[in-house]
Design a protein around this motif. Sequence first.
Motif, PDB file in Angstrom:
ATOM      1  N   GLY A  64      33.959 -44.993  19.624  1.00  0.00           N
ATOM      2  CA  GLY A  64      33.304 -44.112  20.579  1.00  0.00           C
ATOM      3  C   GLY A  64      34.300 -43.193  21.267  1.00  0.00           C
ATOM      4  O   GLY A  64      35.477 -43.529  21.455  1.00  0.00           O
ATOM      5  N   LEU A  65      33.828 -42.016  21.662  1.00  0.00           N
ATOM      6  CA  LEU A  65      34.696 -40.965  22.182  1.00  0.00           C
ATOM      7  C   LEU A  65      34.529 -40.810  23.693  1.00  0.00           C
ATOM      8  O   LEU A  65      33.410 -40.827  24.212  1.00  0.00           O
ATOM      9  N   LEU A  66      35.650 -40.644  24.368  1.00  0.00           N
ATOM     10  CA  LEU A  66      35.674 -40.421  25.814  1.00  0.00           C
ATOM     11  C   LEU A  66      36.397 -39.115  26.095  1.00  0.00           C
ATOM     12  O   LEU A  66      37.470 -38.860  25.536  1.00  0.00           O
ATOM     13  N   GLN A  67      35.803 -38.286  26.950  1.00  0.00           N
ATOM     14  CA  GLN A  67      36.497 -37.084  27.407  1.00  0.00           C
ATOM     15  C   GLN A  67      36.513 -37.062  28.927  1.00  0.00           C
ATOM     16  O   GLN A  67      35.461 -37.208  29.568  1.00  0.00           O
ATOM     17  N   LEU A  68      37.702 -36.897  29.484  1.00  0.00           N
ATOM     18  CA  LEU A  68      37.895 -36.852  30.930  1.00  0.00           C
ATOM     19  C   LEU A  68      38.405 -35.474  31.337  1.00  0.00           C
ATOM     20  O   LEU A  68      39.257 -34.897  30.657  1.00  0.00           O
ATOM     21  N   GLY A  69      37.905 -34.969  32.463  1.00  0.00           N
ATOM     22  CA  GLY A  69      38.467 -33.783  33.089  1.00  0.00           C
ATOM     23  C   GLY A  69      38.841 -34.120  34.521  1.00  0.00           C
ATOM     24  O   GLY A  69      38.091 -34.827  35.209  1.00  0.00           O
TER      25      GLY A  69
END
Length: 201
Positions: free
Chosen positions: A136-141
């Motif tokens: 699974g993919l996680l993107q943080l800003g």
Amino acid sequence: MHEWLTDTRESYDTVAVSYAEQTRGLLDGLPHLRAALRLFAEEVSGPVADVGCGPGDITARLSDLGVDAFGIDLSPAMVALARRTHPGLRFEVGSMTEPLAGPLGGILAWWSLIHVPDDLVPVVFGHFHDALRPDGLLQLGFHVGDRTNLKTQGYGGHPMRVHVHLRRPERVAGWLRDAGFTVEAQWLLGEDGAVLFARRG
């Protein structure tokens, strides 16, 4: 509920309408951030939680990009606004400091981790890891820096009480690795913003 959570929820309840007005269309002028969102949409598979979704505009962008996206936010006023503005999408009240229902194909958390104290970031990343399915993919800003600011008003001058934590990408990446993620990319956005792409092992 922790005091900082109560303060954050009440602050965003207070500014929900003015926040939505001031941030609507903001992404149109941020090509690198749009590119990060498109890449996330291309790479993710399965349902995606937009954690800290606010008025739901980014959740809607994900949906327009073909992602099965839903939003979660601490602020009931934000969730109510998101439901009115984007009636075809699902939004719910929740906190990233609590376990998320899974399995999820991806999690997006743009500028929502900034209010979480340092000692709870590993807990949050543990919840993210548990909710994501393998690969699974996680993107943080998040904001980049080495300090914490206390925000006492904003979005039209309304009163707020939220701590805004600025962090170095390498520090956030270290927490992610400790939680079992593989950090795939780190993008710097000018001098004060960063986006991290990470995948559950």
